[in-house]
Write a protein that holds these residues in place. Sequence first.
Motif, PDB file in Angstrom:
ATOM      1  N   ALA A   1       0.833  -1.204   0.000  1.00 59.57           N
ATOM      2  CA  ALA A   1       0.000   0.000   0.000  1.00 59.57           C
ATOM      3  C   ALA A   1       0.868   1.255   0.000  1.00 59.57           C
ATOM      4  O   ALA A   1       0.562   2.246  -0.674  1.00 59.57           O
ATOM      5  CB  ALA A   1      -0.937  -0.005   1.201  1.00 59.57           C
ATOM      6  N   ASP A   2       1.963   1.230   0.760  1.00 60.68           N
ATOM      7  CA  ASP A   2       2.875   2.378   0.787  1.00 60.68           C
ATOM      8  C   ASP A   2       3.506   2.603  -0.586  1.00 60.68           C
ATOM      9  O   ASP A   2       3.612   3.739  -1.059  1.00 60.68           O
ATOM     10  CB  ASP A   2       3.985   2.147   1.809  1.00 60.68           C
TER      11      ASP A   2
ATOM     12  N   GLU B   1       2.374   1.838  -3.523  1.00 57.51           N
ATOM     13  CA  GLU B   1       1.390   2.394  -4.460  1.00 57.51           C
ATOM     14  C   GLU B   1       1.070   3.841  -4.115  1.00 57.51           C
ATOM     15  O   GLU B   1       0.941   4.698  -5.007  1.00 57.51           O
ATOM     16  CB  GLU B   1       0.118   1.546  -4.447  1.00 57.51           C
ATOM     17  N   ARG B   2       0.933   4.148  -2.824  1.00 58.28           N
ATOM     18  CA  ARG B   2       0.597   5.512  -2.398  1.00 58.28           C
ATOM     19  C   ARG B   2       1.683   6.499  -2.818  1.00 58.28           C
ATOM     20  O   ARG B   2       1.384   7.572  -3.355  1.00 58.28           O
ATOM     21  CB  ARG B   2       0.413   5.544  -0.881  1.00 58.28           C
ATOM     22  N   ILE B   3       2.938   6.126  -2.613  1.00 62.48           N
ATOM     23  CA  ILE B   3       4.036   7.023  -2.975  1.00 62.48           C
ATOM     24  C   ILE B   3       4.134   7.176  -4.494  1.00 62.48           C
ATOM     25  O   ILE B   3       4.364   8.270  -5.012  1.00 62.48           O
ATOM     26  CB  ILE B   3       5.362   6.505  -2.390  1.00 62.48           C
TER      27      ILE B   3
ATOM     28  N   GLN C   1       1.699   7.021  -6.616  1.00 64.31           N
ATOM     29  CA  GLN C   1       0.611   7.909  -7.029  1.00 64.31           C
ATOM     30  C   GLN C   1       0.888   9.358  -6.625  1.00 64.31           C
ATOM     31  O   GLN C   1       0.451  10.292  -7.305  1.00 64.31           O
ATOM     32  CB  GLN C   1      -0.716   7.426  -6.451  1.00 64.31           C
ATOM     33  N   ALA C   2       1.623   9.556  -5.535  1.00 61.79           N
ATOM     34  CA  ALA C   2       2.006  10.915  -5.158  1.00 61.79           C
ATOM     35  C   ALA C   2       2.920  11.528  -6.221  1.00 61.79           C
ATOM     36  O   ALA C   2       2.803  12.714  -6.549  1.00 61.79           O
ATOM     37  CB  ALA C   2       2.686  10.916  -3.793  1.00 61.79           C
TER      38      ALA C   2
ATOM     39  N   GLN D   1       0.626  12.470  -9.132  1.00 65.66           N
ATOM     40  CA  GLN D   1      -0.115  13.696  -8.883  1.00 65.66           C
ATOM     41  C   GLN D   1       0.789  14.924  -8.978  1.00 65.66           C
ATOM     42  O   GLN D   1       0.391  15.976  -9.497  1.00 65.66           O
ATOM     43  CB  GLN D   1      -0.790  13.634  -7.503  1.00 65.66           C
TER      44      GLN D   1
END
Length: 232
Positions: A16-17, A19-21, A23-24, A27
């Motif tokens: 999850a980390d 993927e989150r990073i 996507q950051a 963005q």
Amino acid sequence: MPYLPGWPAPDPMDAADLERIKQAFVQATHRADRAGFDIIQLHIAHGYLLHQFLSPITNTRNDAYGGSPEGRMRYPLEVFKAVRDAFPAEKPVMVRLSATDWIEGAWNIDQSIDFCRNLKDLGCDMVDVTSGGLDQAQQITVGPGYQVDFSARIRAEAGMATMAVGQITDPVQAETILSTGQADMVALARGMLWDPRWTWNAAVALDEEITLPAPYARCNPKLRTTPFVTRK
């Protein structure tokens, strides 16, 4: 791994980390495009997160994102691809890369060449070749143009356009790096901080024509054909 003894150890990133990073980064790429930036440079150097994945010193993972050089390259390449896909195709995306950790058994120039071949396949336009910054154990041999050889090898062996940096201070030195094919561009940091008119002075030293705003053009030494007259 903590950067220094006594510093807090970061938690390992889970799926999850990761993927989150990623996507950051995506963005941030969209925001850069909306703000009108013409180019993105993805920082994979100097001990920042993506460099930490590349180096066996900081990457001790035992999953698909660690172990072999291919595993350690996986996440930085995934992030690069996501950024490249998010930025308009007509706008370049480049990478700032530490070509070596300057530590025995750590990330090195040979692995950097393999990494740059992969970056090229994903559409990377240029690599800004720097080095070090990951660990205090580094033993850097510093001198004029001390990182240029890394740029030259990546350019020749990975077929990647490069930008050379690191103690490039003299106009003839910079021009020689370009004319001998060691890099496609050069960048100055401290040299420009010390002399904000470095490019103007370089043009004069290399006998190149430059276009200046009218008030400044009168000061160009190349145009000074008669001595100044002092009135008493």
